[in-house]
Design a protein around this motif. Structure first.
Motif, PDB file in Angstrom:
ATOM      1  N   LYS A  91      -0.173  24.447 -40.962  1.00  0.00           N
ATOM      2  CA  LYS A  91      -1.034  23.532 -40.202  1.00  0.00           C
ATOM      3  C   LYS A  91      -1.392  24.092 -38.818  1.00  0.00           C
ATOM      4  O   LYS A  91      -0.533  24.573 -38.091  1.00  0.00           O
ATOM      5  CB  LYS A  91      -0.346  22.178 -40.064  1.00  0.00           C
ATOM      6  CG  LYS A  91      -0.195  21.454 -41.404  1.00  0.00           C
ATOM      7  CD  LYS A  91       0.567  20.155 -41.290  1.00  0.00           C
ATOM      8  CE  LYS A  91       2.064  20.373 -41.190  1.00  0.00           C
ATOM      9  NZ  LYS A  91       2.827  19.119 -41.293  1.00  0.00           N
ATOM     10  N   ILE A  92      -2.685  23.980 -38.499  1.00  0.00           N
ATOM     11  CA  ILE A  92      -3.229  24.435 -37.217  1.00  0.00           C
ATOM     12  C   ILE A  92      -3.812  23.230 -36.484  1.00  0.00           C
ATOM     13  O   ILE A  92      -4.531  22.427 -37.085  1.00  0.00           O
ATOM     14  CB  ILE A  92      -4.343  25.484 -37.427  1.00  0.00           C
ATOM     15  CG1 ILE A  92      -3.845  26.650 -38.275  1.00  0.00           C
ATOM     16  CG2 ILE A  92      -4.872  25.990 -36.075  1.00  0.00           C
ATOM     17  CD1 ILE A  92      -4.977  27.495 -38.846  1.00  0.00           C
ATOM     18  N   LEU A  93      -3.518  23.120 -35.207  1.00  0.00           N
ATOM     19  CA  LEU A  93      -4.099  22.051 -34.379  1.00  0.00           C
ATOM     20  C   LEU A  93      -4.795  22.670 -33.173  1.00  0.00           C
ATOM     21  O   LEU A  93      -4.195  23.477 -32.457  1.00  0.00           O
ATOM     22  CB  LEU A  93      -3.016  21.078 -33.912  1.00  0.00           C
ATOM     23  CG  LEU A  93      -3.467  19.990 -32.919  1.00  0.00           C
ATOM     24  CD1 LEU A  93      -4.511  19.079 -33.541  1.00  0.00           C
ATOM     25  CD2 LEU A  93      -2.266  19.183 -32.421  1.00  0.00           C
ATOM     26  N   ILE A  94      -6.036  22.293 -32.975  1.00  0.00           N
ATOM     27  CA  ILE A  94      -6.782  22.733 -31.790  1.00  0.00           C
ATOM     28  C   ILE A  94      -7.120  21.517 -30.948  1.00  0.00           C
ATOM     29  O   ILE A  94      -7.784  20.588 -31.417  1.00  0.00           O
ATOM     30  CB  ILE A  94      -8.066  23.486 -32.182  1.00  0.00           C
ATOM     31  CG1 ILE A  94      -7.708  24.777 -32.924  1.00  0.00           C
ATOM     32  CG2 ILE A  94      -8.903  23.793 -30.931  1.00  0.00           C
ATOM     33  CD1 ILE A  94      -8.898  25.581 -33.384  1.00  0.00           C
ATOM     34  N   ILE A  95      -6.620  21.514 -29.721  1.00  0.00           N
ATOM     35  CA  ILE A  95      -6.928  20.456 -28.758  1.00  0.00           C
ATOM     36  C   ILE A  95      -7.873  21.065 -27.726  1.00  0.00           C
ATOM     37  O   ILE A  95      -7.467  21.877 -26.898  1.00  0.00           O
ATOM     38  CB  ILE A  95      -5.641  19.922 -28.095  1.00  0.00           C
ATOM     39  CG1 ILE A  95      -4.779  19.241 -29.152  1.00  0.00           C
ATOM     40  CG2 ILE A  95      -5.970  18.964 -26.958  1.00  0.00           C
ATOM     41  CD1 ILE A  95      -3.469  18.703 -28.634  1.00  0.00           C
ATOM     42  N   GLY A  96      -9.143  20.707 -27.839  1.00  0.00           N
ATOM     43  CA  GLY A  96     -10.128  21.355 -26.986  1.00  0.00           C
ATOM     44  C   GLY A  96     -11.153  20.390 -26.428  1.00  0.00           C
ATOM     45  O   GLY A  96     -10.855  19.229 -26.147  1.00  0.00           O
ATOM     46  N   ASN A  97     -12.357  20.896 -26.278  1.00  0.00           N
ATOM     47  CA  ASN A  97     -13.460  20.063 -25.779  1.00  0.00           C
ATOM     48  C   ASN A  97     -14.723  20.431 -26.556  1.00  0.00           C
ATOM     49  O   ASN A  97     -14.628  20.732 -27.746  1.00  0.00           O
ATOM     50  CB  ASN A  97     -13.622  20.218 -24.258  1.00  0.00           C
ATOM     51  CG  ASN A  97     -13.593  21.682 -23.827  1.00  0.00           C
ATOM     52  OD1 ASN A  97     -14.207  22.544 -24.453  1.00  0.00           O
ATOM     53  ND2 ASN A  97     -12.850  21.981 -22.764  1.00  0.00           N
ATOM     54  N   SER A  98     -15.867  20.418 -25.923  1.00  0.00           N
ATOM     55  CA  SER A  98     -17.113  20.689 -26.648  1.00  0.00           C
ATOM     56  C   SER A  98     -17.161  22.092 -27.243  1.00  0.00           C
ATOM     57  O   SER A  98     -17.875  22.324 -28.225  1.00  0.00           O
ATOM     58  CB  SER A  98     -18.318  20.478 -25.728  1.00  0.00           C
ATOM     59  OG  SER A  98     -18.209  21.265 -24.565  1.00  0.00           O
ATOM     60  N   LEU A  99     -16.418  23.042 -26.673  1.00  0.00           N
ATOM     61  CA  LEU A  99     -16.378  24.391 -27.236  1.00  0.00           C
ATOM     62  C   LEU A  99     -15.729  24.389 -28.618  1.00  0.00           C
ATOM     63  O   LEU A  99     -16.037  25.231 -29.457  1.00  0.00           O
ATOM     64  CB  LEU A  99     -15.598  25.347 -26.329  1.00  0.00           C
ATOM     65  CG  LEU A  99     -16.351  26.004 -25.168  1.00  0.00           C
ATOM     66  CD1 LEU A  99     -16.600  24.996 -24.054  1.00  0.00           C
ATOM     67  CD2 LEU A  99     -15.576  27.192 -24.639  1.00  0.00           C
ATOM     68  N   SER A 100     -14.828  23.414 -28.840  1.00  0.00           N
ATOM     69  CA  SER A 100     -14.114  23.339 -30.111  1.00  0.00           C
ATOM     70  C   SER A 100     -14.824  22.457 -31.134  1.00  0.00           C
ATOM     71  O   SER A 100     -14.802  22.744 -32.330  1.00  0.00           O
ATOM     72  CB  SER A 100     -12.702  22.788 -29.878  1.00  0.00           C
ATOM     73  OG  SER A 100     -11.970  23.602 -28.982  1.00  0.00           O
TER      74      SER A 100
END
Length: 308
Positions: free
Chosen positions: A93-102
């Protein structure tokens, strides 16, 4: 009375004179050749930095302001979006906590007409999905799931952010967590730098309560010395990896979508400047590469060690 003595002047030895002139000419020629070769060698060895400096003389610097970014992320966004390859192997499992770039939804009012990390020309070309493919290539038999959560509200509402909204992300218990945050933080406002540091540390520590994931935070893609220093402190305080993204647009302006010469999307539909200062396909590819270098060295090294 002064008597002038007649002196006999000896004739000039033209043969010796020619030899001396020839020797002086050869010495001068050899010296100049050595100097030219030396300058050429130095120029060749430093050619990339010289070219970069020369380009920077004529390149108009891109200045990012909060006003350019206010049009982004102003739409109802789900807590997360998820993608899985549904293979039969063990789950990863991969989690990305980002903003508009993500991750950014369609917003016709600003001229953003597809779902992806802004400003990739398609979802397959944003950094999150490029990174997913790199990890999948390393783990071809694993059932890999990726969740992406847009945390622009965290960046813009540091004092009032409701941490209960991240319960579903913490309970996901990811193997990798990437924190791509900072671009929307109004760092010039009073008390925000310290508050950003404190809230960011608290956010990261929240995910440490369950499992032992590989955790990475990035510096902002939009270069900011003050933000970089804060994120360095956060990474050191929480003992997680840090990947620098801010150097990408500084070294090559084509990392900005607006400056990408062979951009496959239609720039004419953009209605706000803020879209163009996001990474295009080139920038997204470079972001994925930077992140994967750390993941490859830290995660897959330990995976290989387990098999031995």
């Amino acid at each position: 009375m002064v008597i002038l003595e007649n002196k006999k002047y000896q004739p000039i030895d033209k043969t010796n004179m020619r030899k001396n002139l020839k020797s002086a000419f050869i010495i001068s020629l050899v010296t100049n050749l050595i100097f030219i070769v030396l300058i050429g060698y130095i120029g060749y060895s430093k050619r990339f930095s010289i070219i970069l400096r020369f380009k920077n003389i004529f390149k108009k610097e891109t200045v990012i302001s909060n006003n350019q970014l206010k049009s982004m992320n102003n739409v109802s966004i789900p807590v997360f979006t998820e993608f899985c390859n549904n293979k039969s192997g063990k789950k990863f499992k991969i989690l990305i906590i980002g903003n508009s770039l993500s991750y950014h939804k369609i917003v016709e009012e600003i001229g953003w007409n597809h779902i992806s990390g802004m400003a990739a020309t398609s979802i397959e070309k944003d950094y999150a999905h490029l990174l997913y493919k790199k990890i999948e290539n390393k783990m071809p038999d694993r059932n890999i799931c990726m969740r992406i959560s847009n945390f622009a509200k965290f960046e813009r509402n540091l004092p009032s952010f409701d941490d209960k909204s991240i319960d579903s992300l913490v309970n996901f218990q990811p193997d990798i967590i990437i924190f791509q945050l900072g671009e929307n933080v109004a760092i010039e406002e009073q008390n925000v730098p310290l508050l950003f540091e404190q809230e960011y540390i608290e956010l990261i520590n929240r995910f440490k309560k369950k499992g032992n994931p590989l955790m990475i935070c990035t510096t902002p893609f939009f270069p900011s010395l003050e933000k970089n220093k804060i994120i360095e402190k956060v990474a050191l305080s929480t003992n997680i990896y840090m990947v620098d993204l801010s150097h990408l647009p500084l070294l090559e302006s084509e990392n900005y979508a607006k400056d990408e010469k062979k951009y496959l999307g239609d720039k004419s539909v953009w209605k706000v400047d803020g879209i163009g200062i996001h990474p295009g396909d080139i920038g997204m590819k470079n972001i994925a590469n930077q992140l994967f270098i750390t993941i490859n060295a830290s995660l897959f090294k330990s995976e290989i060690a387990k098999k031995q």
